[in-house]
Design an enzyme around this catalytic site. Structure first.
Site, short mmCIF file in Angstrom:
data_model
loop_
_atom_site.label_atom_id
_atom_site.label_comp_id
_atom_site.label_asym_id
_atom_site.label_seq_id
_atom_site.Cartn_x
_atom_site.Cartn_y
_atom_site.Cartn_z
N CYS A 197 -30.02 -4.34 5.55
CA CYS A 197 -30.32 -2.89 5.59
C CYS A 197 -29.39 -2.20 4.61
O CYS A 197 -28.22 -2.58 4.48
CB CYS A 197 -30.10 -2.39 7.02
SG CYS A 197 -30.25 -0.61 7.23
N ARG A 206 -27.97 9.87 -5.44
CA ARG A 206 -28.06 10.08 -6.89
C ARG A 206 -26.71 9.85 -7.60
O ARG A 206 -26.41 10.48 -8.61
CB ARG A 206 -28.61 11.47 -7.23
CG ARG A 206 -29.98 11.72 -6.62
CD ARG A 206 -30.58 13.04 -7.08
NE ARG A 206 -31.85 13.29 -6.42
CZ ARG A 206 -33.01 12.74 -6.76
NH1 ARG A 206 -33.05 11.88 -7.77
NH2 ARG A 206 -34.12 13.03 -6.11
N GLY A 208 -25.84 6.39 -7.91
CA GLY A 208 -25.94 4.98 -8.26
C GLY A 208 -25.29 4.05 -7.26
O GLY A 208 -25.07 2.87 -7.56
N LEU A 209 -25.00 4.55 -6.05
CA LEU A 209 -24.31 3.72 -5.06
C LEU A 209 -25.20 2.62 -4.51
O LEU A 209 -24.73 1.52 -4.21
CB LEU A 209 -23.80 4.60 -3.91
CG LEU A 209 -22.83 5.72 -4.31
CD1 LEU A 209 -22.38 6.51 -3.09
CD2 LEU A 209 -21.63 5.15 -5.05
N GLY A 210 -26.50 2.89 -4.40
CA GLY A 210 -27.42 1.86 -3.93
C GLY A 210 -27.48 0.69 -4.89
O GLY A 210 -27.44 -0.47 -4.48
N GLU A 231 -33.68 -8.94 2.92
CA GLU A 231 -34.59 -9.27 4.02
C GLU A 231 -35.98 -8.70 3.75
O GLU A 231 -36.12 -7.57 3.30
CB GLU A 231 -34.02 -8.69 5.33
CG GLU A 231 -34.79 -9.02 6.57
CD GLU A 231 -34.12 -8.47 7.81
OE1 GLU A 231 -34.76 -7.68 8.55
OE2 GLU A 231 -32.94 -8.82 8.05
#
Length: 326
Positions: A197, A206, A208-210, A231
């Site tokens: 998750c 916004r 760029g951490l993801g 997953e």
């Protein structure tokens, strides 16, 4: 799973609700924003009132966001009067404990232990950002509260109670104690998934951490010698995010990485260089329209696409700043 001879609906088990039932989240003293999805997990279903016990069923510890000398009154109206079960959920921006009384959040914020010491161990530290690994078995209540909060902003099923076999990798501004984004990893995943998750908290989107966390999850896979991925199935939004990251990762390897200068490459070559599953590599190449009729990779098309879209220059983890442990 059955109870009293009746099957429990999976949506009920995971607390999923088709409509939003919490209108706003007050996140610390300064951030206030609407929820994105509904969740029954915070509530006593018989009354639709906020449960005032910790998520593990214990009475709140002294100083927690849910503790008070008397039963707290909820700000929501009756279900037949309002579509929302609760107008405002007050959540600690350091530990994610919650209440429906603003004063309690203020009182808790002055003494929250995570305001002074972040949980877990540092795994990555740059001058700007740090990533910490937090064990669900060691910091159970913190991780449960984090998962409860997450359910208000993710539309797919997500565990929130049994966190003991999960690790959580959480991004902080270096020097700050406020979590900004995280991903969880199932330690007993049969498929060896590197991510279960992922969420960037609304105030920190916004940045760029993801992408940073996705790349970090693959660094963990490479460290462990695994070909892995998230997953499945991915949500529609998750798929879009991953395709963007995977495209960037493939681009980097072909233009500047291990595959630079090769005259012919296969999906298996890209898989070994990136740590991506072959199925994810092929999905990415199809989305980029870089496969020929013979299912071979057109390097000319691939290189031309990213020559015009230089999006990979600052998207990755700096390997020299990793502080990984086992």
């Amino acid at each position: 799973m059955e109870k009293q001879g009746k099957s429990i609906d999976k949506d009920q088990l995971y607390g999923i609700l088709e409509t939003r039932n919490v209108k706003y989240v007050q996140f610390g003293l300064e951030q206030r924003f609407p929820t994105w999805y509904g969740s029954t997990a915070y509530f006593q279903l018989s009354t639709r009132k906020l449960g005032l016990r910790d998520p593990d069923g214990r009475l709140p510890s002294r100083g927690s966001a849910s503790s008070s000398g008397k039963k707290a009154k909820s700000f929501h109206t009756h279900p037949e009067v309002s579509e929302y079960w609760l107008d405002t959920l007050y959540v600690c921006e350091y530990c994610f404990k919650y209440t429906d009384v603003g004063k309690e959040l203020q009182e808790h914020g002055t003494q929250c232990p995570y305001r002074f010491k972040t949980p877990g161990r540092i795994q990555y530290r740059s001058p700007e950002l740090s990533i910490r690994k937090v064990s669900g078995s060691r910091h159970t209540l913190f991780c449960q509260c984090l998962c409860l909060f997450t359910k208000l902003f993710l539309d797919n099923k997500s565990m929130y109670f049994k966190v003991d076999h999960y690790d959580f990798y959480i991004v902080y501004d270096t020097g700050s104690k406020k979590p900004m984004a995280f991903f969880s990893k199932d330690l007993v995943s049969y498929q060896k998934n590197n991510l279960a998750c992922i969420l960037t908290l609304p105030p920190y989107q916004r940045r760029g951490l993801g992408t940073l966390l996705m790349d970090f999850s693959y660094k963990l896979s490479v460290r462990d010698g695994l070909i892995s991925g998230p997953e499945q199935p991915l949500s529609p939004f998750g798929l879009v995010s991953y395709l963007k990251y995977w495209s960037t990762l493939v681009c980097f390897q072909v233009l500047e990485g291990e595959l630079q200068g090769e005259s012919r490459i296969t999906a298996e070559d890209i898989s070994k260089a990136t740590g991506m599953r072959v199925s994810d590599v092929l999905l990415t190449l199809r989305s980029l329209e870089c496969l020929t009729q013979n299912q071979e990779i057109s390097l000319q098309i691939l290189r031309q696409r990213f020559k015009n879209h230089k999006q990979y220059s600052h998207a990755f983890i700096n390997k020299d700043l990793l502080i990984l442990d086992n």
